[in-house]
Enzyme design. Structure first.
Site, PDB file in Angstrom:
ATOM      1  N   LYS A 192       0.794  -1.324  -0.024  1.00 39.91           N
ATOM      2  CA  LYS A 192       0.101   0.049  -0.143  1.00 39.91           C
ATOM      3  C   LYS A 192       0.825   1.226  -0.113  1.00 39.91           C
ATOM      4  O   LYS A 192       0.509   2.252  -0.568  1.00 39.91           O
ATOM      5  CB  LYS A 192      -0.781  -0.038   1.158  1.00 39.91           C
ATOM      6  CG  LYS A 192      -1.768   1.174   1.459  1.00 39.91           C
ATOM      7  CD  LYS A 192      -3.089   0.998   1.997  1.00 39.91           C
ATOM      8  CE  LYS A 192      -3.897   2.304   2.234  1.00 39.91           C
ATOM      9  NZ  LYS A 192      -3.578   3.448   1.138  1.00 39.91           N
ATOM     10  N   ASP A 198       2.358  -9.333  12.825  1.00 42.54           N
ATOM     11  CA  ASP A 198       1.105  -9.556  12.041  1.00 42.54           C
ATOM     12  C   ASP A 198       1.555 -10.853  11.428  1.00 42.54           C
ATOM     13  O   ASP A 198       1.926 -11.023  10.265  1.00 42.54           O
ATOM     14  CB  ASP A 198       0.944  -8.536  10.817  1.00 42.54           C
ATOM     15  CG  ASP A 198      -0.203  -8.601  10.293  1.00 42.54           C
ATOM     16  OD1 ASP A 198      -0.549  -8.107   9.274  1.00 42.54           O
ATOM     17  OD2 ASP A 198      -1.003  -9.759  10.775  1.00 42.54           O
ATOM     18  N   ASP A 222       7.427  -9.176   8.989  1.00 39.89           N
ATOM     19  CA  ASP A 222       6.590  -7.965   8.986  1.00 39.89           C
ATOM     20  C   ASP A 222       7.082  -6.964   9.997  1.00 39.89           C
ATOM     21  O   ASP A 222       7.611  -7.299  11.015  1.00 39.89           O
ATOM     22  CB  ASP A 222       5.190  -8.521   9.563  1.00 39.89           C
ATOM     23  CG  ASP A 222       5.443  -8.806  11.006  1.00 39.89           C
ATOM     24  OD1 ASP A 222       6.247 -10.022  10.944  1.00 39.89           O
ATOM     25  OD2 ASP A 222       4.993  -8.394  12.071  1.00 39.89           O
TER      26      ASP A 222
END
Ligand SMILES: Cc1cc(Cn2cc(-c3c(Cl)cnc4nc(-c5cn(C)nc5C)[nH]c34)cn2)no1
Length: 285
Positions: A25, A138, A156
């Site tokens: 993202k 995560d 992560d």
């Protein structure tokens, strides 16, 4: 990967950029090589504008500080970071075999020895994280990378789970790895990682997560009441371990140190054993 001891900071011109390894993202990850040493790294490039828009600068900073401090064979190293006017660059260890998620998709499900070796590696990484007061990484196959010795590396930095958008994403999309206390919005502690280890173990052996359902409300219910179906090919010892990790009450979950002594781990993933690189063998039954 060492900078001369005068602690000169890194810059983009120190690296030759290679192919993109992954897109996220807030930016992309590229294969890169440090020009002087020819050391191969993964360079994660994040756009300041997108981080500012999502108001997660402090979270990115905190995650970077944590990641730089963690030194463990089953945690992806961060060698350093630098930034220019528009971007932040994280210099990361390159994991030769990519994401566990892709290896799992390729062979549908793993045999017990392969699954147990990844569960053992993750339990070790989590034990180390907890000893450094770091929790709730995560954990899911997308965030777990595989190194050249086929060892698992927790990769992560967690901001994707800390940023509001992915949290919304988690709430409406990927509940699969969340513990009952997390989906109920209760405060969470180290025990959430033990729950996620149980979810990962199931997904590696079966090929899909235990609480998979048609929508998030069904998944939510399955998580809260621990509604699990074990396929016939799952061994009693594997079921025994998962049954001790996937426990609603966080205090009653098996401690990570005990996971490493569990018969299913001891028999299927003896110290120093790793899956073969080609992993061409299908599951035994
Ligand atoms: C943005 C963004 C994307 C991602 C997910 N992501 C992680 C990587 C990655 C890292 Cl950080 C380190 N080593 C890697 N090795 C691979 C790889 C190796 N093969 C054979 N195929 C791949 C892919 N990916 C690595 C890439 N994307 N996080 O934030």
């Amino acid at each position: 990967l060492k900078k001369e001891d005068k602690k000169k900071s890194w810059m983009l011109t120190d690296f030759e950029l290679g192919r993109p390894l992954g897109k996220g993202k807030f930016g992309n990850v590229y294969l890169a090589r440090e020009k002087e040493s020819h050391y191969v790294v993964a360079l994660k490039v994040l756009f300041k504008s997108q981080i500012q828009d999502a108001e997660i600068e402090h979270q990115v900073r905190r995650e970077v500080e944590i990641q730089c401090r963690l030194r463990h064979p089953n945690i992806l190293r961060m060698y350093g970071y630098f930034h220019d006017e528009k971007r932040i660059y994280l210099i990361l260890e390159y994991a030769k075999h990519g994401a566990l998620y892709h290896l799992l998709k390729q062979c549908k499900r793993f045999d017990e020895k392969t699954a147990a070796s990844y569960v053992r590696d993750l339990a070790k990484a989590l034990l180390y994280c907890h000893s450094k007061k770091v929790i709730h990484r995560d954990i899911k196959p997308e965030n777990l990378l595989i190194g050249h010795k086929m060892e698992l590396k927790m990769a992560d930095f967690g901001w994707s789970v800390h940023s509001p958008s992915s949290r919304r994403m988690t709430l409406c999309g990927t509940l699969d790895y969340l513990s009952p206390e997390m989906v109920e919005g209760k405060p969470h502690n180290y025990a959430v990682d033990i729950w996620s280890l149980g979810v990962l173990c199931y997904e590696l052996l079966v090929g899909m997560p235990p609480f998979d359902a048609i929508d998030s409300h069904q998944t939510y219910k399955k998580i809260r009441y621990v509604i699990i179906k074990y396929p016939a090919f799952i061994s009693e010892k594997a079921k025994d371990l998962m049954g001790k990790l996937l426990v609603v009450n966080p205090e009653q979950r098996m401690p990570l140190a005990n996971v490493l002594q569990h018969p299913w781990i001891v028999e299927n993933a003896p110290e120093g054993s790793h899956p073969p690189a080609n992993n061409s063998h299908p599951p035994a039954n």
